[in-house]
Scaffold this active site. Sequence first.
Site, PDB file in Angstrom:
ATOM      1  CE1 TYR A 145      -1.790  -0.919  -7.756  1.00  0.00           C
ATOM      2  CE2 TYR A 145      -1.651  -2.737  -9.320  1.00  0.00           C
ATOM      3  CZ  TYR A 145      -1.156  -1.547  -8.820  1.00  0.00           C
ATOM      4  OH  TYR A 145      -0.042  -0.986  -9.384  1.00  0.00           O
ATOM      5  CD  GLU A 146      -1.537  -4.699  -3.262  1.00  0.00           C
ATOM      6  OE1 GLU A 146      -1.911  -5.241  -2.200  1.00  0.00           O
ATOM      7  OE2 GLU A 146      -1.050  -5.332  -4.205  1.00  0.00           O
ATOM      8  N   GLY A 147      -6.449  -2.866  -2.070  1.00  0.00           N
ATOM      9  CA  GLY A 147      -7.542  -2.283  -1.297  1.00  0.00           C
ATOM     10  C   GLY A 147      -8.025  -1.016  -1.974  1.00  0.00           C
ATOM     11  CD  GLN A 156      -6.228   1.309   1.406  1.00  0.00           C
ATOM     12  OE1 GLN A 156      -5.648   1.570   2.456  1.00  0.00           O
ATOM     13  NE2 GLN A 156      -6.172   0.106   0.855  1.00  0.00           N
ATOM     14  NE  ARG A 214      -4.052  -2.128   1.921  1.00  0.00           N
ATOM     15  CZ  ARG A 214      -4.871  -2.640   2.812  1.00  0.00           C
ATOM     16  NH1 ARG A 214      -4.721  -2.369   4.098  1.00  0.00           N
ATOM     17  NH2 ARG A 214      -5.865  -3.429   2.431  1.00  0.00           N
TER      18      ARG A 214
END
Length: 597
Positions: free
Chosen positions: A440-442, A447, A296
């Site tokens: 991506y990555e949340g 977030q 992230r």
Amino acid sequence: MPVYKAPVEDTLFVLKDVLGIEKFNNLPGFADATGDMVDAIVGEAAKLAEEVLFPVNLSGDQEGCTRHDDGSVTTPKGFKEAYQTYREGGWIGLSVPEEFGGQGLPYVLHTAVGEYMSSANMALTMYPGLTSGAIAAILVHGSDEQKSTYLPKMVEGTWTGTMNLTEPHCGTDLGMLRTKAAPQPDGSYKISGQKIFISAGEHDMSENIIHLVLARIEGAPEGTKGISLFIVPKFILNADGTPGTRNGVSCGAIEHKMGIHGNATCVLNYDEATGYLIGAENKGLAAMFVMMNEARLGVGLQGLAISETAYQNAANYARERIQGRALTGPKAPDKKADPIIVHADIRRALLQMRAINEAGRAFSLYSALQSDIAHRSADPAERQKADDILSIMTPVLKGVMTDRGFENAVAAQQVYGGHGYIEEHGMSQYVRDARIAMIYEGANGVQAMDLVGRKLAANGGRAVMAVFKEIGDFCEENRADERLAPFTKALKKGLNDLQAATMWFMQNAMAKPDNAGAGATDYMHLFGLVIQGYMWGRTVKAVHALQDAGDSRTEFLANKLVTARFFMERLMPETALRKARIETGCDTVMALDAAAF
């Protein structure tokens, strides 16, 4: 054709003058990062980015990756050679402990040079970037045997790494995953299932690929409490540690996606592949979060990186493209029209990109420094404070910088007018590549909810109070400085808005949770504005000190003050808007029946 030049002067200014990394020489690895060493590392990284990675960026986007009938994948022309140059330079191991072949230097340096690599070629840089994340997870949760088996080869880049979370039916909600792990008599597991959207999942640039895979051991509890993490190598290792027989993992397809075409985003099929448990049973999500949190921070850096290169190209184009006359009269009377950079609206767009980029660079490096302190300090209280700050900064950095990065890529494309819509100018690629970083990555909404729903209340609000105190103390300590006053006053007003919005959540979100959901994204951006404002406050203070000392960078420093003023005058007032939106609550957001949409 697009251009890119690494912002070396600005990076060194932030590292040395704003953050003062020499003050951290008591931390392991920092004593080796002398001024000359930092100059050399940043300079060499710039050359690598500009001369090796950037030249294959546009062609890599146009060519993309190719999957063959045997399931193998070929990366675009020039990628393999560029990666080998990157690998041979030791860049993957820059901040990895020396015992595993790394250089043990500060993570903040790894972050500084990482910006250049992603600016030059985001798709290619993802291959070693994911490897770094896998290294981090194995370092924290791997056994001594796993560390000695996998890390040296991954650090040197001979082997690469991936993270395997997402399945066709579950993305954010990992508790729904179905990939199975069947225990074997020798202590290994047979992994079966399908993973999708796996970046760098299959390629031709390394001897082996070390997949970190989330799966559920037979009989494990449902939901996230029953998830374990496994190392699944593409090739099972021989007794001597060399790659042996092919494991039961294969690339079923390459995803047809909007951008990052040079990165092989794969569907991976696991057919009783041999895997090895990393960490404890049913604790896989916590282990994977080590990799996810590093990822992230890296994705937030991607937002900055694409924004920077898009800005550079837009500024170059604006200086060269002639169109129309300045409202105040011709500026290039010898030509049929003026360069479009004379127009106030073009300058507004460029300055907005620049102000966000320069604050974002300081924000990224500041956050990386917190990681160094959290992992390297001998003082428990200092470690805890840094870890708290990093924890709350991570969703803000990821969400804000990728949202802003995409907005800035679009704004840069707009500066080009119609030419920005034409592929050969390269602006389309920056817009397309920047878009994935918001997902991506949340995804960024996740977030924002992580920030509001988990991070604010964690440990009784200890982290957010530490941030408020640091910024408040900065404003108070510099209150008597008349030159700094225009900046600290604007910052203090933004901080007041952030504190009021935080208090509003505390008073209104517990009984009515949708209030948190409705205001989360605005809160994340409000938080981001205040942090960027704080970075500008520290920047201006550093500029004044250098000017008072007679520093020779007169134009550079003067430009910093103008850009800082722009941020405080034109962007910081947005905190009031964000606060007002938050305080409207969720009533209208939740009023319509689902069928009405």
